[in-house]
Design an enzyme around this catalytic site. Structure first.
Site, PDB file in Angstrom:
ATOM      1  N   PRO A  24      -2.405   4.503  18.312  1.00 36.86           N
ATOM      2  CA  PRO A  24      -2.462   3.829  16.996  1.00 36.86           C
ATOM      3  C   PRO A  24      -2.655   4.787  15.822  1.00 36.86           C
ATOM      4  O   PRO A  24      -2.785   4.343  14.690  1.00 36.86           O
ATOM      5  CB  PRO A  24      -3.648   2.867  17.141  1.00 36.86           C
ATOM      6  CG  PRO A  24      -4.461   3.397  18.252  1.00 36.86           C
ATOM      7  CD  PRO A  24      -3.566   4.192  19.149  1.00 36.86           C
ATOM      8  N   LYS A  62       2.186   2.479  14.421  1.00 37.14           N
ATOM      9  CA  LYS A  62       3.603   2.185  14.634  1.00 37.14           C
ATOM     10  C   LYS A  62       3.854   1.086  15.669  1.00 37.14           C
ATOM     11  O   LYS A  62       4.979   0.602  15.795  1.00 37.14           O
ATOM     12  CB  LYS A  62       4.333   3.450  15.148  1.00 37.14           C
ATOM     13  CG  LYS A  62       4.307   4.624  14.206  1.00 37.14           C
ATOM     14  CD  LYS A  62       5.458   4.566  13.241  1.00 37.14           C
ATOM     15  CE  LYS A  62       5.506   5.770  12.354  1.00 37.14           C
ATOM     16  NZ  LYS A  62       5.635   5.433  10.946  1.00 37.14           N
ATOM     17  N   TYR A 108       5.529   8.514   7.986  1.00 42.64           N
ATOM     18  CA  TYR A 108       4.380   7.597   7.971  1.00 42.64           C
ATOM     19  C   TYR A 108       4.854   6.165   7.716  1.00 42.64           C
ATOM     20  O   TYR A 108       4.376   5.216   8.318  1.00 42.64           O
ATOM     21  CB  TYR A 108       3.441   8.063   6.861  1.00 42.64           C
ATOM     22  CG  TYR A 108       2.080   7.408   6.808  1.00 42.64           C
ATOM     23  CD1 TYR A 108       1.235   7.382   7.914  1.00 42.64           C
ATOM     24  CD2 TYR A 108       1.612   6.876   5.614  1.00 42.64           C
ATOM     25  CE1 TYR A 108      -0.028   6.816   7.828  1.00 42.64           C
ATOM     26  CE2 TYR A 108       0.353   6.313   5.518  1.00 42.64           C
ATOM     27  CZ  TYR A 108      -0.460   6.284   6.636  1.00 42.64           C
ATOM     28  OH  TYR A 108      -1.714   5.720   6.546  1.00 42.64           O
ATOM     29  N   HIS A 120       0.851  -1.204   0.000  1.00 41.85           N
ATOM     30  CA  HIS A 120       0.000   0.000   0.000  1.00 41.85           C
ATOM     31  C   HIS A 120       0.873   1.235   0.000  1.00 41.85           C
ATOM     32  O   HIS A 120       1.732   1.387   0.869  1.00 41.85           O
ATOM     33  CB  HIS A 120      -0.861   0.042   1.265  1.00 41.85           C
ATOM     34  CG  HIS A 120      -2.185  -0.621   1.097  1.00 41.85           C
ATOM     35  ND1 HIS A 120      -3.374   0.049   1.141  1.00 41.85           N
ATOM     36  CD2 HIS A 120      -2.471  -1.909   0.867  1.00 41.85           C
ATOM     37  CE1 HIS A 120      -4.365  -0.804   0.949  1.00 41.85           C
ATOM     38  NE2 HIS A 120      -3.843  -1.998   0.793  1.00 41.85           N
ATOM     39  N   TYR A 180      -8.658   8.821   5.726  1.00 37.41           N
ATOM     40  CA  TYR A 180      -8.844   9.520   7.000  1.00 37.41           C
ATOM     41  C   TYR A 180      -9.885  10.608   6.763  1.00 37.41           C
ATOM     42  O   TYR A 180      -9.678  11.494   5.924  1.00 37.41           O
ATOM     43  CB  TYR A 180      -7.536  10.167   7.446  1.00 37.41           C
ATOM     44  CG  TYR A 180      -6.402   9.185   7.667  1.00 37.41           C
ATOM     45  CD1 TYR A 180      -6.356   8.384   8.803  1.00 37.41           C
ATOM     46  CD2 TYR A 180      -5.364   9.075   6.745  1.00 37.41           C
ATOM     47  CE1 TYR A 180      -5.314   7.495   9.019  1.00 37.41           C
ATOM     48  CE2 TYR A 180      -4.309   8.184   6.951  1.00 37.41           C
ATOM     49  CZ  TYR A 180      -4.299   7.400   8.090  1.00 37.41           C
ATOM     50  OH  TYR A 180      -3.265   6.517   8.297  1.00 37.41           O
TER      51      TYR A 180
HETATM   52  C1  LIG Z   1      -7.111  -1.455  17.456  1.00 37.53           C
HETATM   53  C2  LIG Z   1      -5.618  -1.451  17.298  1.00 37.53           C
HETATM   54  C3  LIG Z   1      -5.066  -1.220  16.043  1.00 37.53           C
HETATM   55  C4  LIG Z   1      -3.682  -1.209  15.873  1.00 37.53           C
HETATM   56  N1  LIG Z   1      -3.161  -0.968  14.621  1.00 37.53           N
HETATM   57  C5  LIG Z   1      -1.808  -0.977  14.453  1.00 37.53           C
HETATM   58  C6  LIG Z   1      -1.209  -0.867  13.133  1.00 37.53           C
HETATM   59  O1  LIG Z   1      -1.895  -0.763  12.103  1.00 37.53           O
HETATM   60  N2  LIG Z   1       0.162  -0.907  13.046  1.00 37.53           N
HETATM   61  C7  LIG Z   1       0.955  -1.084  14.157  1.00 37.53           C
HETATM   62  O2  LIG Z   1       2.204  -1.127  14.002  1.00 37.53           O
HETATM   63  N3  LIG Z   1       0.419  -1.225  15.394  1.00 37.53           N
HETATM   64  C8  LIG Z   1      -0.922  -1.185  15.576  1.00 37.53           C
HETATM   65  N4  LIG Z   1      -1.466  -1.405  16.827  1.00 37.53           N
HETATM   66  C9  LIG Z   1      -0.573  -1.641  17.971  1.00 37.53           C
HETATM   67  C10 LIG Z   1      -0.054  -3.081  18.010  1.00 37.53           C
HETATM   68  O3  LIG Z   1      -1.108  -4.008  17.919  1.00 37.53           O
HETATM   69  C11 LIG Z   1       0.739  -3.303  19.308  1.00 37.53           C
HETATM   70  O4  LIG Z   1       1.670  -2.258  19.431  1.00 37.53           O
HETATM   71  C12 LIG Z   1       1.462  -4.658  19.305  1.00 37.53           C
HETATM   72  O5  LIG Z   1       0.555  -5.717  19.492  1.00 37.53           O
HETATM   73  C13 LIG Z   1       2.523  -4.701  20.414  1.00 37.53           C
HETATM   74  O6  LIG Z   1       3.126  -5.972  20.438  1.00 37.53           O
HETATM   75  P1  LIG Z   1       3.704  -6.572  21.802  1.00 37.53           P
HETATM   76  O7  LIG Z   1       4.250  -7.902  21.450  1.00 37.53           O
HETATM   77  O8  LIG Z   1       4.564  -5.588  22.460  1.00 37.53           O
HETATM   78  O9  LIG Z   1       2.438  -6.695  22.765  1.00 37.53           O
HETATM   79  P2  LIG Z   1       1.111  -7.565  22.616  1.00 37.53           P
HETATM   80  O10 LIG Z   1       0.805  -7.865  21.191  1.00 37.53           O
HETATM   81  O11 LIG Z   1       0.070  -6.841  23.415  1.00 37.53           O
HETATM   82  O12 LIG Z   1       1.478  -8.934  23.338  1.00 37.53           O
HETATM   83  C14 LIG Z   1       1.668  -9.010  24.736  1.00 37.53           C
HETATM   84  C15 LIG Z   1       1.255 -10.393  25.184  1.00 37.53           C
HETATM   85  O13 LIG Z   1       1.571 -10.560  26.565  1.00 37.53           O
HETATM   86  C16 LIG Z   1       0.542 -11.334  27.164  1.00 37.53           C
HETATM   87  N5  LIG Z   1       0.582 -11.108  28.622  1.00 37.53           N
HETATM   88  C17 LIG Z   1       0.253  -9.988  29.290  1.00 37.53           C
HETATM   89  N6  LIG Z   1       0.439 -10.154  30.607  1.00 37.53           N
HETATM   90  C18 LIG Z   1       0.905 -11.408  30.779  1.00 37.53           C
HETATM   91  C19 LIG Z   1       1.285 -12.164  31.922  1.00 37.53           C
HETATM   92  N7  LIG Z   1       1.224 -11.649  33.165  1.00 37.53           N
HETATM   93  N8  LIG Z   1       1.723 -13.437  31.741  1.00 37.53           N
HETATM   94  C20 LIG Z   1       1.799 -13.977  30.497  1.00 37.53           C
HETATM   95  N9  LIG Z   1       1.438 -13.293  29.383  1.00 37.53           N
HETATM   96  C21 LIG Z   1       1.011 -12.032  29.526  1.00 37.53           C
HETATM   97  C22 LIG Z   1      -0.721 -10.848  26.488  1.00 37.53           C
HETATM   98  O14 LIG Z   1      -1.774 -11.790  26.574  1.00 37.53           O
HETATM   99  C23 LIG Z   1      -0.247 -10.629  25.048  1.00 37.53           C
HETATM  100  O15 LIG Z   1      -0.487 -11.747  24.229  1.00 37.53           O
HETATM  101  C24 LIG Z   1      -2.848  -1.424  17.011  1.00 37.53           C
HETATM  102  C25 LIG Z   1      -3.404  -1.672  18.279  1.00 37.53           C
HETATM  103  C26 LIG Z   1      -4.774  -1.678  18.419  1.00 37.53           C
HETATM  104  C27 LIG Z   1      -5.368  -1.945  19.793  1.00 37.53           C
END
Ligand SMILES: Cc1cc2nc3c(=O)[nH]c(=O)nc-3n(C[C@H](O)[C@H](O)[C@H](O)COP(=O)(O)OP(=O)(O)OC[C@H]3O[C@@H](n4cnc5c(N)ncnc54)[C@H](O)[C@@H]3O)c2cc1C
Length: 396
Positions: free
Chosen positions: A298, A302, A393, A76, A206
């Site tokens: 969001p 990023k 972006y 995209h 947007y």
């Molecule tokens: C609606 C929405 C849209 C988004 N769109 C985008 C996008 O287009 N592009 C982008 O780059 N980002 C986007 N994001 C953000 C992105 O999804 C997150 O930044 C990303 O998931 C972060 O990854 P992570 O591995 O750090 O955390 P997470 O994916 O949150 O993973 C953390 C994991 O830890 C687990 N956990 C928590 N506590 C414990 C515990 N005590 N013991 C064991 N396990 C535990 C959780 O269950 C979870 O599975 C979006 C977020 C949302 C909510």
């Protein structure tokens, strides 16, 4: 609780951060355990991010983690803005550094990363919550685990990685004063919607409206993500399918630009647009990665991208420490990650101001609305603003 198991790296959380870290460690033949409180089915179906930057695709590629993404991801390079000023498109793939996004749903990437981690002989415990961490300032940290059936045990290791988001256990285990948490709520809440409906437009769109922001983002040929700005505290259940399509239609100005392709709403959840950064991102032998280290609104998509690049930086540093007895990467882990984190926060904040009008009808509301309009017009008309937008972006 006595230690019942030992490994080298303890990883809390099986999101993009924990899974990329685990895969890179397994590629270096370093043993690790990933502990995830949710079930495998849950994390493989949790729809969130979709837009991946080219630098992140490169990281996944270089580490043999991009097969699914290349088979099913879509490129995209255009987005559009709609408002009172009309509609304009930015072909950001031809601006700035001429880079494009790869759109690949986060849950599919997570499923790929789990499959690959298991193929690499990885050990992952689903349905297991980490309830506490110990000995983080010593040389043998450990974690307490509780399975869904109530069974508890302790695993010790040489280092621990908190990849469990902002509401996980790792951040809470940093002793008071060990790190400073910088936080901001941007005064904006989104209703995040996943619709079983084909995209209505070719580009990410947007829409800026006096009733609030609305966004449209393709996820696949049959699923589309939409966002609606809603008052804080709104219950997602108050938004019926009909109300959602109605409000999207108004804010997307379908009267002028044509109807939306409607379908059943698969998911609706509210997201407060907030940011948080932990400085530093480490304490003793605990290292934070992904959302645990820094949450980003969001608005600029990023979060998953930052999660993957911080996990890669941590994997390289841990591999140097364990395979080459070189601790320098671990010592400067925060310093290596924080500039990128703040840069992304700054652009994300700029996007929040671009997309949303004033939160309340205060005395400066009209001024703020006109300022927002001027910002959009500059983006429409000035090449320098367009290059700034494109570079930030897509960049990470
Ligand atoms: C609606 C929405 C849209 C988004 N769109 C985008 C996008 O287009 N592009 C982008 O780059 N980002 C986007 N994001 C953000 C992105 O999804 C997150 O930044 C990303 O998931 C972060 O990854 P992570 O591995 O750090 O955390 P997470 O994916 O949150 O993973 C953390 C994991 O830890 C687990 N956990 C928590 N506590 C414990 C515990 N005590 N013991 C064991 N396990 C535990 C959780 O269950 C979870 O599975 C979006 C977020 C949302 C909510």
């Amino acid at each position: 609780m006595p230690v019942s198991e030992r490994t080298r790296i303890l990883i809390v959380g099986a999101g993009p951060a924990g899974l990329v870290l685990g895969n890179l460690l397994r590629a270096a033949d370093i043993t690790c355990v990933i502990v995830e409180r949710q079930s495998r089915a849950h994390v493989e179906q949790r729809g969130r991010a979709g837009f991946l930057a080219p630098d992140v695709v490169r990281v996944l590629d270089e580490n043999g983690l991009a097969k699914g993404l290349h088979a099913a991801g879509q490129l995209h390079g255009t987005c559009a803005f709609r408002g009172e000023h009309g509609q304009f498109e930015l072909n950001y793939g031809e601006l700035g550094q001429r880079q494009v996004h790869t759109v690949y749903p986060q849950q599919q990437l997570v499923a790929d990363l789990i499959a690959e981690f298991l193929d690499r002989g990885g050990d992952i415990r689903f349905g297991t919550t980490v309830t506490a961490m110990h000995g983080l300032d010593g040389d043998s940290p450990s974690i307490d685990c509780r399975e869904t059936d109530g069974r508890t045990y302790r695993i010790s290791g040489e280092y621990a990685a908190g990849c469990d988001g902002q509401h996980g256990v790792a951040l809470r285990q940093m002793p008071a004063g060990a790190a400073q948490g910088f936080r901001r709520y941007h005064g904006v809440t989104w209703l995040a919607i996943l619709a079983q409906a084909p995209p209505s437009m070719t580009a990410v769109t947007y829409a800026v409206h006096d009733r609030g922001f609305a966004g449209h983002m393709a996820r696949s040929a049959t699923v589309t993500r939409y966002y609606l700005q809603v008052p804080r505290g709104e219950a997602p259940g108050d938004w019926s399918d009909a109300r959602i399509w109605d409000e999207l239609g108004t804010r997307m100005r379908t009267g002028e630009y044509g109807p939306l392709r409607e379908g059943p709403i698969l998911e609706r959840a509210t997201v407060d647009l907030s940011s948080a950064v932990s400085v530093p991102m480490q304490y003793g032998r605990l290292f934070l990665a992904g959302d645990a280290a820094g949450l980003i609104s969001p608005s600029a998509a990023k979060g998953a991208n930052l999660a993957i690049v911080t996990a890669r930086t941590l994997a390289v540093a841990l591999t140097d420490a364990l395979a080459r007895d070189d601790q320098r990467g671990l010592a400067r882990y925060s310093d290596a990650c924080l500039p990128r984190m703040w840069h992304a926060q700054e652009f994300s904040h700029w996007m929040v101001n671009l997309l949303h009008g004033p939160a309340a009808d205060g005395e400066d509301a009209a001024f703020m609305r006109l300022l927002q309009r001027a910002r959009l017009v500059s983006l429409r008309d000035l090449r320098s603003h367009q290059d700034y937008f494109a570079e930030n972006y897509v960049g990470i």
